[in-house]
Scaffold this motif. Structure first.
Motif, PDB file in Angstrom:
ATOM      1  N   TYR A 296       0.797  -1.220   0.000  1.00 38.39           N
ATOM      2  CA  TYR A 296       0.000   0.000   0.000  1.00 38.39           C
ATOM      3  C   TYR A 296       0.834   1.276   0.000  1.00 38.39           C
ATOM      4  CZ  TYR A 296      -4.429  -2.248   0.062  1.00 38.39           C
ATOM      5  OH  TYR A 296      -5.522  -2.947  -0.314  1.00 38.39           O
TER       6      TYR A 296
ATOM      7  N   LYS B   3       0.915   1.965  -3.498  1.00 37.80           N
ATOM      8  CA  LYS B   3      -0.431   2.349  -3.894  1.00 37.80           C
ATOM      9  C   LYS B   3      -0.698   3.809  -3.512  1.00 37.80           C
ATOM     10  CE  LYS B   3      -3.563   0.215  -5.920  1.00 37.80           C
ATOM     11  NZ  LYS B   3      -3.438  -1.008  -6.723  1.00 37.80           N
TER      12      LYS B   3
ATOM     13  N   TYR C 126     -15.556   2.638  -0.411  1.00 36.84           N
ATOM     14  CA  TYR C 126     -16.463   3.482  -1.200  1.00 36.84           C
ATOM     15  C   TYR C 126     -17.253   4.402  -0.294  1.00 36.84           C
ATOM     16  CZ  TYR C 126     -15.301   0.238  -4.902  1.00 36.84           C
ATOM     17  OH  TYR C 126     -14.618  -0.497  -5.813  1.00 36.84           O
TER      18      TYR C 126
ATOM     19  N   ILE D  61     -11.486 -12.206  -4.295  1.00 35.01           N
ATOM     20  CA  ILE D  61     -11.906 -10.833  -3.996  1.00 35.01           C
ATOM     21  C   ILE D  61     -11.139 -10.284  -2.793  1.00 35.01           C
ATOM     22  CG2 ILE D  61     -13.834  -9.423  -3.146  1.00 35.01           C
ATOM     23  CD1 ILE D  61     -15.686 -11.246  -4.778  1.00 35.01           C
TER      24      ILE D  61
ATOM     25  N   ALA E 265      -7.595  -9.521  -3.615  1.00 36.18           N
ATOM     26  CA  ALA E 265      -7.519  -8.302  -4.418  1.00 36.18           C
ATOM     27  C   ALA E 265      -7.736  -7.077  -3.537  1.00 36.18           C
ATOM     28  CB  ALA E 265      -8.555  -8.356  -5.537  1.00 36.18           C
ATOM     29  N   THR E 266      -8.629  -7.200  -2.552  1.00 31.55           N
ATOM     30  CA  THR E 266      -8.860  -6.082  -1.634  1.00 31.55           C
ATOM     31  C   THR E 266      -7.592  -5.786  -0.847  1.00 31.55           C
ATOM     32  OG1 THR E 266     -11.031  -7.060  -1.301  1.00 31.55           O
ATOM     33  CG2 THR E 266     -10.479  -5.178   0.080  1.00 31.55           C
TER      34      THR E 266
ATOM     35  N   ASN F 276      -6.238  -3.985  -5.395  1.00 31.52           N
ATOM     36  CA  ASN F 276      -6.495  -4.085  -6.831  1.00 31.52           C
ATOM     37  C   ASN F 276      -8.004  -4.062  -7.066  1.00 31.52           C
ATOM     38  OD1 ASN F 276      -6.796  -4.804  -9.487  1.00 31.52           O
ATOM     39  ND2 ASN F 276      -5.066  -6.225  -9.456  1.00 31.52           N
ATOM     40  N   TYR F 277      -8.551  -2.878  -7.148  1.00 35.32           N
ATOM     41  CA  TYR F 277     -10.002  -2.757  -7.204  1.00 35.32           C
ATOM     42  C   TYR F 277     -10.585  -3.141  -8.542  1.00 35.32           C
ATOM     43  CZ  TYR F 277     -10.765  -1.691  -2.447  1.00 35.32           C
ATOM     44  OH  TYR F 277     -10.867  -1.829  -1.092  1.00 35.32           O
TER      45      TYR F 277
ATOM     46  N   LYS G  52      -9.763  -5.872  -9.915  1.00 32.74           N
ATOM     47  CA  LYS G  52     -10.057  -7.274  -9.615  1.00 32.74           C
ATOM     48  C   LYS G  52     -11.232  -7.413  -8.655  1.00 32.74           C
ATOM     49  CE  LYS G  52      -6.026 -10.114 -10.343  1.00 32.74           C
ATOM     50  NZ  LYS G  52      -5.247 -11.180  -9.710  1.00 32.74           N
ATOM     51  N   VAL G  53     -11.257  -6.541  -7.640  1.00 24.17           N
ATOM     52  CA  VAL G  53     -12.353  -6.614  -6.680  1.00 24.17           C
ATOM     53  C   VAL G  53     -13.678  -6.499  -7.411  1.00 24.17           C
ATOM     54  CG1 VAL G  53     -13.493  -5.468  -4.741  1.00 24.17           C
ATOM     55  CG2 VAL G  53     -11.000  -5.695  -4.756  1.00 24.17           C
ATOM     56  N   VAL G  54     -13.775  -5.462  -8.248  1.00 27.96           N
ATOM     57  CA  VAL G  54     -15.037  -5.231  -8.951  1.00 27.96           C
ATOM     58  C   VAL G  54     -15.322  -6.376  -9.921  1.00 27.96           C
ATOM     59  CG1 VAL G  54     -16.218  -3.703 -10.553  1.00 27.96           C
ATOM     60  CG2 VAL G  54     -14.938  -2.752  -8.636  1.00 27.96           C
TER      61      VAL G  54
ATOM     62  N   ILE H 269     -16.623  -9.199  -7.847  1.00 29.37           N
ATOM     63  CA  ILE H 269     -17.974  -8.919  -7.356  1.00 29.37           C
ATOM     64  C   ILE H 269     -18.998  -9.126  -8.468  1.00 29.37           C
ATOM     65  CG2 ILE H 269     -19.487  -7.032  -6.632  1.00 29.37           C
ATOM     66  CD1 ILE H 269     -17.864  -7.776  -4.323  1.00 29.37           C
TER      67      ILE H 269
END
Ligand code: ATP
Ligand code: ATP
Ligand code: MG
Ligand code: MG
Lengths: 258, 345, 227, 258, 227
Positions: B189, B192, C88, E185, E188-189, E193-194, E196-198, E201
């Motif tokens: 992170y 990130k 979010y 998921i 990825a969280t 790596n969103y 991938k998350v999305v 989902i």
């Protein structure tokens, strides 16, 4: 042997509410046909439900075949005022369900028996296979009657069983019931609630008039069995009995409140 | 995988040994737990390069996302070995969880992030006074940062507001939204955060040099019963460290790591080779004890007791000795030996 | 500590009753302080869920078009773990508190929505027919007919939604909070202090029991016509 | 002006099922009282529900006051075969609910009006305040009648409204209905389903006999209004009409299936 | 990266549709592999929940004594976040897989239990009376009368329980698993790596939609008598 004895039965539905049945004493003999009549709300259904074992008396006891009884049993078949078919079973399955409770026979045999019973009350063909909600009110009532016939218990308890059908069908069902009753060696004990005085006279050995939860009078019907409708209607006692019963109900008009 | 010539030679020789072994004896099954972090790459390299198999071990990996659960699994004997940070095991030890710390995995690799306009002003830990900071409690970075703030003379309870978050990700979002002034995060992170336009206020090693992070722990009973298994395990880990140290193996390393944690290779590369993440199999007992003291200072631990008893440095030593006996000339092992003396004795 | 294959080696996760009681006497005041914070959060999130769950559920059952949108939408959205929604929420909502409330809301919303929808869809059409012949306005229909007729099912949703809102307390209070029973429990979990975890669980359990008794009373009152 | 016209109406409940109503043509005049009779399951309720706007004809149209109508409205009050009171409202509230739909008057006034209406059908005192499930079947039916009276629409549609009450109460309710009807300048149009032929004759201007979804015959009742029950029963036409109707129903016995 | 007060500052949590689509084409095969693993887990946990939820719910509504135990028990136990139960599951159950199944189970259990209990408790007594006069055995009563009569409410529980079991997939698959959509998921969280998350989902969302359609079909079939 299937006797019913109301031994000083009282029923009140709630602590605050009026007593629906007061010191009700009645001895019903084996093989007898009894009708309860009376104004709307006088306690007929209450009395019948006590006999069915669905209502436990607040006071007194119900005695069936010399045994104090507080629950329903397969010895007493019931037709409810509101039919109470199981809506998730087809009409045939409703009858079949009762048959299975009574007989340990192969499915095929019972199925045929159920279909026959439904045929006899005039529910045939496709109407047997559909759900109760898909047939008319009168037809539902007839299925309920067929279900009670299926259980074939020694005691029949019927709450306004023919109220939702036309006069012709009503007569047919009455005959059906009497045929069944007369044919058997051990005659069934039948207790029914009705609003139709002619029906009460035609079917019953005794007619019990209720008034505000109490027995107003018990009228024995003197006509011999194998009765013929036309014949008894022409007898001199007929009108007398009819008027007597009408008066007994009429004592207070409309639900006994005005 | 791309291996150097010498490696390949060594491989074949040891492979023969192994196959000879397997004919007599099947591989020893070992259950290993890990967290999804590039910091646990020594596991992945050892597995990828076949070092575990060489050591006669059949390792199966289980992923956890919560240190507590992993430590419980080790204590309950469901895992034989696992790596779940440093602070969490020390805290759980205090609560009564039983395990042995017998090796190292990673160190450092955490940082404090803030918006560019705030970053400069927070370089001095004393400047956190009156600020609002998001953190995930018991993360290594959290401990180091708190102790830095504490050392700067601030009262953690009253002089600043620390708010708890569920994950490093949430911390970044919170910083970015301006809900907090700064946040404590760790690899990957840190990278990130930079991508999101945040700036690094400080890496945690700037607060506390060479601080440890993921330690390797083991189920106490199993550890006592079969020390040879654990020695074999550490041999593989040391070999992995050696493999990682050679930058020529970069491609193979990345492939090994990616097989376990499927993230951007760039991030892995940055984490493994950019220098703020230390990967070493050495238990580093001294640093653990020092770390523990810090935890006591900031109130994470109640009692300043000696936990040397649950730190084993002999297994690592035996493993290192075995390797050195196989390759007496290798300068790498010599370096490690020196490091061992410095960090554990 | 006795070690056997049933895992009693991890004795520390089974605190003794004495330890829990002493923890409780020690943390009692603190716990009540946490409770006050949690109740505020729960009340906001839950009441929003009740509001939207019942109204959207009813409307989705009633207006086929809305139902055709909500059905697939709920299939995709409902199974998203609230934890994934946290970033979010933080990004889009104005404060941590709002995010926490949102997490409670979203957890309680789906059960209430689903139960209301099923309840309304299953109303005996005789009542609807009866109402229609009385020429009632749509508003009256919703308020006086549909709502009471579906109330039994709605209460199922309210009960489950209530449970879920408590379950999510630990997640919701880890969004930048520093108080709350969920915060207390989650922190204790992370710190491996199972005496505190169990104390917190029992504490909130007692509170939930009271709330549930209240809810059941309410249910009994509103559904008294059924008995 | 409240006329009802069945313009070649057909209804079938499902694609596979028998047609419940076939090419049904009937013009009902404003202020007329019409009875539907026929064997159980012949389509009486179906025909009434079409008039109520609860069933949309599969073919043909229902025309009310010269307007094609496909939905229920406050211009047509309905008593259902199964009462259909709202079980979550007390009996008084059920009636009050209908009153509120019609009148924009203060609550007190409406409350008194509701109580009065219930009194008139013989539901008084504590029985007004309890839920429908706490009173007998016949009493529930009377509450439903009171609710229809409360709506006071120009058209009354009643499906076996007096089936569940005893003969005395039935006669009382019949008189109540006729009184109401006769008193008004703009007489209501009343369509009712009944199984009771005497009732049909006593109340109706015309009796429509249904058979398997079709009109078997329409019989005009010649007796002048303000009818007296005893008087008309002694008239020579009475028995003729009665027998004619009985025969019309009887054509096929029991539900038309055997 | 556009920054505005609506919080779009944190761009990485909002992947573009193109990115998601390309991720999906890239990971498609892998995702199906994960799905197979998840389905096994869900099926085991959910079917256990159905079994125990329906039977315990029915019995608790039926036998007052059991109800008197289960009601307070459920008040205290139901709001415990399944995540807190994980250490106990790990310690007491023989394998990680069993612990994962347990987490799914416990999540789906409560809604099914509560809905069944409410459904059975709310059965129209006319049906019960009717059945009693037919002299049915307790077993037949449960199977042929109580179960179908409460089925509408049970399906509400099944739907919500299904949703919850999907929600808990991410928690359950982080107990020593190395496959599963929840694992995909959550990983990825953890790595932010969103995209991938999305992707994950949406992928699971599509699957849930299918399962829900199936469940609704089943409901329609079993409750066909209601329409
Ligand atoms: N909901 C329904 N779905 C399918 N068929 C139905 C439905 N309701 C009624 N029917 C069928 O339509 C026909 C006419 O029914 P209807 O209810 O109109 O009879 P009815 O004359 O009112 O009889 P009853 O005197 O017994 O009430 C019957 O054959 C019945 O089986
Ligand atoms: N479930 C109940 N709860 C409370 N009171 C009831 C209940 N059922 C009936 N009663 C009351 O008990 C009295 C007798 O009711 P019952 O149903 O026996 O009358 P009935 O003679 O069958 O009338 P009907 O001919 O209208 O069916 C009535 O005053 C009624 O209001
Ligand atoms: Mg009755
Ligand atoms: Mg009808």
């Amino acid at each position: 042997m299937s006797t019913i004895l109301y031994d000083n039965v009282s029923v009140s539905y709630g602590t605050n509410e009026k007593t629906a049945l007061k010191n009700f004493n009645l001895q019903i003999n084996s093989g007898e046909i009894i009708s309860f009549i009376g104004s709307s709300g006088c306690g007929k259904s209450t009395a019948l439900n006590v006999a069915a074992g669905l209502l436990t008396p607040t006071n007194g006891e119900l005695v069936v075949d010399d045994l104090i009884t507080r629950s329903p049993g397969i010895d007493r078949g019931v037709v409810f005022q509101n039919y109470s078919l199981f809506p998730w079973m087809s009409n045939l399955d409703n009858v079949l369900f009762a048959l299975r409770q009574r007989y340990d026979l192969p499915n095929k045999t019972l199925q045929a028996k159920a279909a026959d019973l439904l045929d006899r009350v005039g529910i045939s063909g496709n109407f047997q296979k559909v759900y109760p909600s898909k047939i008319s009110g009168g037809m539902q009532q007839r299925v309920a009657i067929a279900r009670m016939f299926a259980l074939d218990s020694p005691i029949f308890l019927m709450d306004e069983p023919f109220a939702a059908v036309d006069e012709i069908t009503r007569k047919h069902l009455q005959s059906l019931l009497l045929d069944l009753w007369e044919k058997e060696e051990n005659r069934k004990t039948i207790v029914m609630v009705t609003h139709n005085i002619e029906e009460a006279i035609y079917l019953s050995d005794r007619v019990v008039v209720l008034h505000e939860g109490e027995i107003n009078s018990v009228v024995a019907i003197p006509f011999e069995r194998h009765r013929n409708r036309r014949e008894i209607e022409n007898k001199s006692e007929y009108l007398m009995i009819k008027n007597h019963l009408l008066q007994a109900i009429e004592e207070k008009i409309v639900g006994g409140e005005r | 995988a791309g291996k150097t010539a010498t490696e390949t030679e060594q491989d074949t020789s040891s492979k023969e040994e192994v196959s000879a072994n397997t004919q007599e004896k099947a591989l020893t099954p070992v259950n290993v737990g890990y967290l999804p972090s590039t910091g646990h790459s020594l596991y992945f390299i050892a597995e990828g390069e076949g070092y575990f198999e060489e050591a006669g071990l059949d390792v199966s990996f289980s992923l956890f996302s919560n240190s507590g659960e992993g430590i419980n699994a080790v204590a309950a004997g469901q895992l034989d070995i696992g790596t779940f940070g440093t602070a969490a095991p020390l805290k759980f030890e205090e609560q009564g969880a039983e395990f042995v710390i017998f090796g190292g995995q990673m160190g450092e690799g955490a940082g404090i992030v803030a918006k560019p306009e705030n970053a400069e002003g927070l370089k001095d830990p004393a400047n956190f006074e009156g600020k609002k900071v998001a953190t995930v409690s018991l993360a290594t970075g959290d401990v180091v940062w708190r102790s830095a703030v504490h050392d700067a003379g601030l009262d953690l309870e009253n002089d600043l507001e620390i708010v708890e978050m569920q994950s490093a990700n949430d911390v970044i979002v919170a910083v970015n939204q301006g809900e907090v002034d700064a946040g404590v995060v760790w690899v990957p992170y840190v990278e990130k955060a930079k991508q999101e336009g945040l700036e690094i206020v400080a890496y945690t090693n700037e607060y506390m040099e060479d601080h440890v992070c993921g330690r390797i722990i083991a189920n106490t009973d199993k550890f006592k019963e079969e020390p040879e298994t654990y020695i074999a395990f550490m041999e593989a880990m040391i070999k992995a460290e050696r493999f990682l140290a050679d930058e020529n193996n970069k491609k193979a390393v990345l492939a090994d790591v990616v097989a376990f944690i499927d993230v951007d290779k760039e991030i892995i590369e940055k984490d493994l080779y950019d220098g703020y993440l230390v990967q070493s199999a050495d238990p580093d007992k001294n640093a653990i004890l020092a770390f523990r003291e810090k935890m006591v200072e900031i109130g994470y631990l109640a009692e300043d007791k000696d936990v040397s008893g649950i730190i084993d440095i002999e297994v690592y030593k035996s493993a290192l000795e075995n390797l050195k006996a196989e390759n007496p000339e290798d300068p790498f092992y010599q370096e490690l030996e020196e490091r061992y003396v410095e960090k554990n004795l | 500590m006795a070690t056997n294959r049933f895992g009693w080696a991890t004795g520390f996760i089974y605190p003794t009753p004495e330890a829990v009681i002493s923890q409780f006497t020690q943390d009692g005041k603190e716990l009540f302080h946490h409770l006050v914070s949690s109740v505020g959060l729960l009340a906001s999130g839950y009441s929003l869920a009740v509001l939207f769950g019942i109204s959207l559920g009813t409307l989705s059952a009633w207006y086929r078009r809305l139902g055709r949108i909500m059905n697939p939408a709920s299939s995709v959205l409902a199974p998203i773990p609230p934890i994934i929604l946290i970033p979010y929420a933080i990004a889009l909502l104005p404060s941590f508190r709002a995010s926490s409330i949102f997490i409670i809301f979203i957890g309680a919303f789906w059960p209430i929505f689903v139960a209301t929808l099923n309840g309304v869809a299953g109303i005996d059409r005789r009542y609807m027919d009866s109402a229609r012949t009385l020429g009632v306005s749509t508003f009256t229909l919703f308020r006086k007919i549909i709502f009471p007729a579906a109330l039994s099912s709605i209460f199922t949703g309210l009960t489950i939604g209530m449970t879920l809102s408590f379950i999510l307390l630990t997640s919701a209070e880890m969004i930048g909070a520093n108080a709350g029973v969920g915060f207390y429990i989650k922190l204790a979990t992370d710190f491996g202090n199972y005496t505190k975890v169990v104390t917190g669980i029992i504490f909130i359990g007692i509170f939930v029991t009271f709330v549930m008794i209240l809810l059941r009373r309410l249910e009994k009152h509103f559904l008294r016509w059924q008995r």
